[in-house]
Design a protein around this motif. Structure first.
Motif, mmCIF file in Angstrom:
data_model
loop_
_atom_site.group_PDB
_atom_site.id
_atom_site.type_symbol
_atom_site.label_atom_id
_atom_site.label_comp_id
_atom_site.label_asym_id
_atom_site.label_seq_id
_atom_site.Cartn_x
_atom_site.Cartn_y
_atom_site.Cartn_z
ATOM 1 N N UNK C 58 0.929 -1.193 0.144
ATOM 2 C CA UNK C 58 -0.250 -0.032 0.057
ATOM 3 C C UNK C 58 0.772 1.194 0.081
ATOM 4 N N UNK C 59 1.994 1.085 0.795
ATOM 5 C CA UNK C 59 2.684 2.232 0.737
ATOM 6 C C UNK C 59 3.481 2.689 -0.655
ATOM 7 N N UNK C 63 2.566 6.075 -2.945
ATOM 8 C CA UNK C 63 3.978 6.707 -3.758
ATOM 9 C C UNK C 63 3.409 6.740 -5.176
ATOM 10 N N UNK C 178 -3.125 15.836 0.432
ATOM 11 C CA UNK C 178 -2.759 14.697 1.316
ATOM 12 C C UNK C 178 -1.367 14.176 0.928
ATOM 13 N N UNK C 179 -0.703 14.754 0.092
ATOM 14 C CA UNK C 179 0.669 13.977 0.179
ATOM 15 C C UNK C 179 1.642 15.101 0.532
ATOM 16 N N UNK C 180 2.593 14.526 1.469
ATOM 17 C CA UNK C 180 3.398 15.509 2.138
ATOM 18 C C UNK C 180 4.433 15.595 1.361
ATOM 19 N N UNK C 181 4.741 14.795 0.431
ATOM 20 C CA UNK C 181 6.086 14.979 -0.410
ATOM 21 C C UNK C 181 5.804 15.604 -1.652
ATOM 22 N N UNK C 201 12.282 7.636 -5.215
ATOM 23 C CA UNK C 201 11.529 6.695 -4.195
ATOM 24 C C UNK C 201 11.351 5.494 -5.069
ATOM 25 N N UNK C 212 13.874 1.913 -1.505
ATOM 26 C CA UNK C 212 13.487 2.155 -2.780
ATOM 27 C C UNK C 212 11.973 1.080 -2.974
ATOM 28 N N UNK C 305 -9.699 11.478 -1.850
ATOM 29 C CA UNK C 305 -8.840 10.752 -1.046
ATOM 30 C C UNK C 305 -9.475 10.161 -0.059
ATOM 31 N N UNK C 306 -10.543 10.602 0.574
ATOM 32 C CA UNK C 306 -11.480 9.878 1.396
ATOM 33 C C UNK C 306 -12.276 8.673 0.823
ATOM 34 N N UNK C 309 -9.502 5.941 0.344
ATOM 35 C CA UNK C 309 -8.917 5.464 1.717
ATOM 36 C C UNK C 309 -9.979 4.410 2.370
#
Lengths: 125, 560, 397
Positions: C58-59, C63, C178-181, C201, C212, C305-306, C309
């Motif tokens: 999921x991570x 990304x 909602x994407x901190x990067x 990434x 990676x 995004x809600x 998720x």
């Protein structure tokens, strides 16, 4: 009976066998559980079986005691505290399978609740 | 190396975060490093999780069967495990094993703020550090990279003057569902004239894969164990150190620091290797430089035990009489509540945001600075999920009614805790209980602590602030559970006891953590903090250790 | 290669398709992983392991979504439009320059090996480059990283002052997405930083290769193989169909084997999944096309995004737990089917009205399905969350 008392219809499997073994090894459980079984059967004949059983529980302490013990082991994954001392968990599976975490729409501490950041959103379970 | 007497460049006592970082840096620079760790190396992480899962009460020590009584190096797990001289109990504990107490730390990694280094000058209380924020800032950056700290650079840059010259190596850990709700609810709230803002907490917890370890997957058991290694613990650097060539000796209890009576330099460490069969093996280790990194209770204990009628009559490094004094913690309390709206706790790390507003201010002249942690773990110890279950069962609920009522309570449980700074005080201290020895024949430590008005007043302020947040959340009084007056819990932050300073008459080590009296002896860890600030100590411990490693490396290069 | 805006837009669009397709195939694998002891075939230690694997996949999928959003930011900044279409699964080997098929396959050694090849670092590639003949503009690259190298080259070779347009399009930042990067794009420096972030990434650098996507998949594969050898009965995945579809439509069935979900309930749920997925994409596309100055950008991002998720994920898992009705013990699965739904109109009020209406209809469908006797628990959760989302859109009108 476990499903009725816990309110979860999908429980069973290895945990049920484990708990059954534990209960049958405790002499004081047998008669209590038998009374509970009778009370559950009688309650099922009512329009609201849960309410009926809760009424019986109030009148018959033995039935109440058994229902509490049974629900407790399923929810917590361990037997009820005795003399204020918490019991250890029955097994790793019992701890990780405790219904209490499902009720909280969460997960037992020590087991991943999902992907990184899922806690930001409303539960998906 | 011969077995009973050997020699290296640097001997490190304690394989926790401070010792491991120093061992790693110096081994990587090709010095011969030996680490002596009193505790065991420990079992596979999954086996520790198994013990945790079976434990009736999930205490910090619960996963670590090899640190429990019957082990000769058992670790304290509650205030009851200490010899307490009072009047108030000392409540924080530590862990004696490879990786040290970082195993069961929460993992918050805030920096100290500049005023924390000059409390006496700024507010007339406590003492100043011999270094300031500027000295430590580059080392904070290094420490954040080594430990892997996730944080919001833009949000935290300049907090109470704490500028950041480098971004965090990872972006922030997501705040939890409830945190976002609370942050919105407190928008515009002021308390004693200051804006109350909810800020994300920097954490040594991966927000993406980092250093070969996975991202946090929300196991929510950071204290006492991360099952997947997403939270940093010092085994990371122990293993980097040994890969770089450092030697790790586990189950090796240092029983005495030996001094050369002429030079007063440390000449050797005497230690006992033990095993589970009860065998004991006495050995000695010589080095050019010695580093004591045994945390703030074991370190002064060892220094005091090693007193030498000739070279150190009151204990090693104790000419000032300060060894063991100034014992500190961050005294904590909490207010718990059942919130009207669901916040869905028990998911994600136990806390991911806090209120840093009161970590500094002129009020520090009269009461302690404090930090609030917004909890994400229900009501904490006030009402565990198991207690909530018991209550619903006693109410006579069963079946779907039990499921719904219990769930409804659990998803609305909430707590905010506060953590207050203690001032250094000579009568809060670690001394030796001469009449009580451990299985190595070493006198046990005994602790004295006094709860001061400086903290009592902060408890009241923090409670009032939390009440005003609870007002914003529209929590009825009947659903609030305040901390009983003048009670506290420990933060697990054991600080003080070998403080640093410029004056050998009032401190134990200098600004590089080098003992004033023994020039080949370094003492590292939170024991060297002159004051405690309000930051969880590990990041500052790491920064100071990296700085000390650099100093040691330059000394070794010069051959001194 | 000659540098031109149109060439750059074309490459970025190809990158969007690819990132999007990768995200879906990773999500599909993650949906298929068992989550509970009562699913059978797992000890508690194995449960710990599979939950970790799921969270890692999921991570990586998240990304890839970040990379898609990042490519959208670049596209918007240089005169393109955020692009969310892609061919339905399976995608033929020759479709993308890297000559690897994209498919929906359950978690297991075969899927993981494919994932490893998608993310292989450029310096470890051994695949030959074949000529591609079935595209107007044949582009050759052997990995995602090489595609981004081509994009980088274009950005470097185009005059900066002409390439980037004035305005805030392309500047969607962490607060709103909602994407901190995520990096807002306004110039060459930010665009190149974004490409570096994506590449690091995915395939890593010499310093952090162990962190990676490539390394994560390799580690997962190695642990899976070891555990299978130790315990041959270990089965971490639900038996979901490969490339399942709730119905045949559009160009489906053109590029490889698809498997029809025959159970009527699972098929309806599959349709619902695809419709929510499509709405999510349209909301995001609108937000990224309009930029942060848009009044609805934040609402649309939050909602999308809600939906991802708290609706799409549980629906995807619910599908993986339901029988396919094919009588072979197989389970259904999410198709990630894209229909002919068009983008939301640029006008904010119309877009909001259309989105709110669509969400409301989907919530009603979900509510109807949730009353079915054999609805898995996840459906109830998805239904409640979808109702909230529809409510949020409706109350903003």
């Amino acid at each position: 009976m476990s499903k009725f008392v816990t309110g979860y219809s999908d429980i069973g499997g290895e945990l049920e066998q484990l708990y059954a073994t534990i209960m049958s090894s405790k002499p004081d459980w047998a008669s209590e559980l038998a009374s509970l079984a009778i009370a559950v059967d009688e309650a099922k004949a009512n329009a609201d079986p849960e309410a009926a059983l809760m009424a019986t529980i109030k009148q018959q302490p033995e039935v109440g005691h058994a229902a509490r013990r049974l629900a407790h082991v399923w929810y917590a994954g361990r037997l009820s505290a005795e003399n204020g001392v918490d019991a250890a968990f029955v097994s790793e599976e019992a701890y990780f399978g405790g219904l209490i975490w499902r009720a909280a729409r969460a997960h037992p501490p020590g087991l991943s609740g999902g992907y990184f950041g899922h806690w930001r959103y409303a539960p998906d379970v | 190396m011969s077995d009973d007497l050997d020699r290296c460049d640097v001997a490190v006592v304690g394989a926790g975060v401070a010792g491991a970082l120093i061992a790693y840096r110096l081994a990587a620079a090709n010095y011969r490093v030996v680490m002596l760790e009193a505790g065991p190396a420990g079992r596979n992480r999954q086996d520790l999780v198994a013990d945790y899962s079976l434990a009736a009460i999930k205490t910090p020590r619960s996963p670590y069967a090899d640190n429990q009584p019957s082990s000769p190096v058992w670790s304290p797990d509650s205030e009851k495990d200490y010899i307490q001289l009072g009047p108030s109990p000392f409540k924080s504990t530590y862990l004696r094993r490879v990786g040290g107490s970082t195993w069961h730390m929460l993992g918050n990694m805030p920096r100290h703020v500049p005023a924390d280094f000059r409390l006496a000058t700024s507010y007339g209380v406590g003492v100043d550090w011999p270094i300031d924020y500027d000295d430590l800032e580059p080392w904070y950056c290094e420490a954040e990279t080594e430990l892997g700290v996730a944080g919001d650079h833009a949000e935290l840059n300049g907090l109470h003057g704490a500028y950041r010259s480098r971004a965090f190596p990872m972006s922030k850990i997501w705040p939890a569902y409830g945190d976002i709700f609370v942050a919105k609810a407190v928008e515009g709230l002021t308390f004693e004239g200051a804006d109350v803002r909810v800020l994300t907490t920097p954490q040594a917890r991966n927000s993406r894969p980092y250093d070969g370890r996975p991202a946090c997957a929300g196991n929510s058991s950071c204290v006492p164990i991360c099952p997947i290694g997403a939270k940093y613990d010092a085994t990371v650097h122990v293993s980097k150190a040994t890969t770089a060539g450092a030697v790790l000796r586990t189950q090796a209890v240092v029983t005495r620091i030996e001094l050369d009576s002429m030079t007063r330099r440390v000449s050797a460490l005497r230690y006992t290797r033990w095993d589970e069969q009860g065998r004991r093996d006495e050995r000695r280790l010589r080095a050019d430089i010695y580093v004591i990194a045994a945390h703030s209770i074991e370190t002064p204990r060892l220094l005091l035990i090693s007193s030498d009628s000739d070279a150190a009559p009151t204990g090693v490094a104790n000419g000032s009489g300060q060894v063991g004094r100034n014992l500190m913690d961050h005294l904590q309390g909490q207010m718990a509540a059942v919130v009207p709206q669901p916040l869905f706790p028990y998911r994600g790390p136990p806390t991911t945001v806090g209120v840093d507003t009161f970590r500094d201010g002129t009020f520090r002249a009269s009461h302690a600075a404090f930090r609030l942690s917004i909890g994400n773990d229900g009501m904490g110890r006030v009402e565990t999920p198991f207690a909530a279950l018991e209550q619903k069962l006693v109410e006579g609920l069963i079946g779907s009614r039990l499921r719904v009522a219990l769930g409804d309570r659990l998803i609305r449980q909430f707590r905010i805790s506060y953590s207050t700074e203690m001032l250094p005080s000579a009568h809060n201290r670690v001394t030796l209980a001469d009449a009580v020895s451990d299985s190595f024949g070493m006198p046990r430590a005994q602790l004295s602590l006094h709860l001061e008005d400086y903290n009592r007043l902060a408890f009241e302020k923090a409670a009032a602030l939390i009440s005003s947040i609870f007002d914003r959340l529209e929590i009825p009084d009947s659903d609030r559970k305040p901390q009983p007056k003048d009670t506290y819990s420990g933060a697990g932050h054991i600080i003080g006891t070998t403080r640093m300073g410029t004056d050998a008459g009032s401190s134990v080590v200098n600004q590089h953590c080098r003992a004033h009296e023994h020039d080949n002896l370094f003492i590292v860890g939170a024991s060297t903090f002159p004051t405690g600030g309000t930051a969880n100590p590990t990041l500052t411990v790491a920064a100071l250790a990296l700085r000390a490693a650099s100093k040691i490396s330059s000394l070794l290069q010069r051959g001194s | 290669m000659q540098a031109s805006r149109s060439r750059l837009l074309s490459l970025l669009t190809e990158a969007c398709e690819l990132e999007h397709g990768l995200a879906c195939s990773y999500l599909f694998a993650a949906f298929s992983i068992k989550q509970d002891l009562d699913e059978g075939g797992l000890s508690w230690k194995q449960l710990q392991a599979v939950r970790l694997w799921a969270s890692e996949i999921y991570m990586v999928a998240a990304e890839e979504m970040l990379h898609l959003a990042q490519a959208w930011n670049i596209l918007a900044a240089v005169g393109g439009s955020p692009y969310y279409l892609r061919p339905n699964f399976p995608q033929r080997r020759s479709y993308y320059g890297f000559h690897l098929p994209l498919a929906l396959e359950r978690f297991g050694p075969s899927a993981l090996r494919r994932f490893v090849s998608y993310e292989t670092p450029a310096d470890q590639l051994i695949l030959p480059v074949d000529a591609r003949t079935d595209d107007d503009e044949p582009t050759e690259y052997r990995s995602v990283g090489e595609l981004y190298a081509l994009i980088r080259e274009q950005i470097l070779n185009l005059p900066e002052d002409q390439l980037f347009f004035q305005g805030t399009q392309g500047e969607m930042g962490p607060d709103i997405t909602h994407f901190p990067n995520i990096i807002p794009i306004k110039d060459r420096v930010s665009a190149l930083a974004a490409i570096d972030m994506i590449t690091e990434q995915g395939e890593g650098t010499d310093y952090d290769r162990g962190d990676s996507h490539f390394a994560v998949f390799q580690r997962t594969l190695a642990s899976l193989v070891t555990e299978k050898e130790r315990d041959p009965a270990f089965e971490p995945a639900r038996p979901v169909l490969e490339n399942p579809v709730p119905r045949i439509r559009g160009d489906w069935n053109a590029h490889g084997k698809i498997n029809l979900i025959r159970d009527p309930f699972a098929s309806q749920l599959g349709d619902l999944f695809d419709d929510v997925y499509s709405l999510m994409l349209r909301l995001l596309q609108h937000a990224f096309a309009s930029g942060p100055a848009s009044k609805v950008a934040e609402l649309f991002c939050d909602t999308a995004i809600n939906a991802m998720t708290t609706v799409i994920k549980p629906l995807g898992e619910a599908l993986a737990k339901l029988s396919s009705g094919r009588g072979d013990g197989s389970h259904a699965g999410a198709a990630f089917g894209l229909t002919r739904h068009v983008t939301l109109p640029a006008a904010e009020s119309i877009a909001l009205a259309v989105a709110a209406e669509c969400a409301h209809e989907l919530a009603e469908t979900a509510a109807e399905l949730a009353t079915s006797g054999h609805a898995p628990g996840q459906l109830g959760v998805a239904e409640a969350n979808l109702k909230q989302i529809a409510g949020a859109l409706a109350s903003a009108r």
